[in-house]
Design an enzyme around this catalytic site. Sequence first.
Site, mmCIF file in Angstrom:
data_model
loop_
_atom_site.group_PDB
_atom_site.id
_atom_site.type_symbol
_atom_site.label_atom_id
_atom_site.label_comp_id
_atom_site.label_asym_id
_atom_site.label_seq_id
_atom_site.Cartn_x
_atom_site.Cartn_y
_atom_site.Cartn_z
ATOM 1 N N SER A 21 22.850 40.407 -4.104
ATOM 2 C CA SER A 21 23.073 41.716 -4.842
ATOM 3 C C SER A 21 24.625 42.093 -4.844
ATOM 4 C CB SER A 21 22.504 42.868 -4.232
ATOM 5 O OG SER A 21 22.875 42.897 -2.869
ATOM 6 N N ASP A 36 30.227 46.478 10.653
ATOM 7 C CA ASP A 36 30.826 46.983 9.461
ATOM 8 C C ASP A 36 31.052 48.512 9.364
ATOM 9 O OD1 ASP A 36 28.451 46.622 8.289
ATOM 10 O OD2 ASP A 36 29.395 45.709 6.387
ATOM 11 N N ASP A 56 29.903 42.835 2.539
ATOM 12 C CA ASP A 56 29.632 41.916 1.490
ATOM 13 C C ASP A 56 30.521 41.896 0.198
ATOM 14 O OD1 ASP A 56 27.620 41.584 3.710
ATOM 15 O OD2 ASP A 56 26.057 42.284 2.047
HETATM 16 C C1 GLA Z 1 24.111 43.425 5.275
HETATM 17 C C2 GLA Z 1 25.099 44.473 4.709
HETATM 18 C C3 GLA Z 1 26.511 44.523 5.408
HETATM 19 C C4 GLA Z 1 26.527 44.304 6.914
HETATM 20 C C5 GLA Z 1 25.316 43.395 7.308
HETATM 21 C C6 GLA Z 1 25.174 43.169 8.709
HETATM 22 O O1 GLA Z 1 24.629 42.293 4.776
HETATM 23 O O2 GLA Z 1 25.055 44.637 3.406
HETATM 24 O O3 GLA Z 1 27.144 45.788 4.914
HETATM 25 O O4 GLA Z 1 26.284 45.544 7.565
HETATM 26 O O5 GLA Z 1 24.040 43.390 6.647
HETATM 27 O O6 GLA Z 1 26.342 42.786 9.470
#
Ligand code: GLA
Length: 390
Positions: free
Chosen positions: A132, A38, A176
């Site tokens: 979170s 991402d 997320d």
């Molecule tokens: C966490 C981060 C996301 C992403 C994942 C790995 O969940 O919050 O933004 O980078 O790790 O894919």
Amino acid sequence: MEITYNLQKEFKAIFNTTVQPRMFFAPGRINLIGEHTDYNGGHVFPASISYGTFALAAKRNDRKLRFYSMNFSEIGIIEADLSDLTYKEGDNWANYPKGVLLYMKETGYDISQGLDILYYGNIPNGAGLSSSASIELATSVLLNNLFNLRMDRIPMIQLGQKVENQYIGVNSGIMDQFAIGMGKENHAILLNCETLDYEYAPLVLDDHVISIINTNKQRTLAGSKYNERRSQCEQALHELQEELSIKTLGELSPEEFEQNKHLIKDEVNQRRAKHAVYENARTLEALEHLQNGNLAEFGELINQSHVSLRDDYEVSCLELDTIVQTAWEQESVIGARMTGAGFGGCAIAIVEKDKIEEFKKSVNDIYREKVGYDATFYIASIADGAKEIN
Ligand code: GLA
């Protein structure tokens, strides 16, 4: 729903009030494939799950804020005030909703009355299922609805990411918050993290279910090597940009990467970038396989994703590898890998529905033998994004 009735009773008891709170729910998420892509301008393929965070809230007549989490009942009520929303170590988990409030107010939304908010999460904390981001989105939606802010979803999602990046200090991407804000029952979301173009893909797995397996190894993103991975990718991109006119690693195909990888001086950074580029390609391919019902090929890409995260990106660990390796050895499994940031947290496996009990036993027996304690198993049902419930 039994649970919502109990939460209402709890709200009234904790805050010593007769006011009837409004109720909200924000899910957690799994990611099928597209890990650590991402923030590299690539694609991700997450889905929101039926486990998440309930938030019950009522406006107050003053400017006081009272936060209570049933998951941290030992901490008790955390109090703050609308006129001071700065980050405070002592405010613990309540910094998440405080960050949301601060940035909403800074954006110009009119929030001039205090609130009592009770949270209850049934996703395990620190399990890599985005508890979170779930708190952030539950908070944004409740503020939006209680104060009639008419805020669109995408700005809400971006605000959640800003809280992580600037208020909490974790340099995470948009996945997320997007998955949790935009989730849709029985669908995964293919998201282009650079443009925020997205499409829903029906999650049709025939006779299979998605098992979520918690290593029960705690990890916090801030304390992990997450920010380090991100800067390694930035360094690699920087070096590629000396000859290529690209804005992100997500713009490169695996072939283009192979032709230009010599530009990345450090061998470790080269492997980090390789993961980002190949993982992005796998994610797009995975969507096609899922849409065409090629579950075996879909599963194979999920397995390759784990290998790459383990060997090139180096964000797996003994606990995750043990679960995934054992899952691969089961005939009932078509694909398994770690999900989320890594360094602990959860794995997912796509398992034949009828064989799920056998699967759990085989994986857990080996896990306990190697790691010394049990893993926890959940079945993921893919549910809607954050919303008000009644
Ligand atoms: C966490 C981060 C996301 C992403 C994942 C790995 O969940 O919050 O933004 O980078 O790790 O894919």
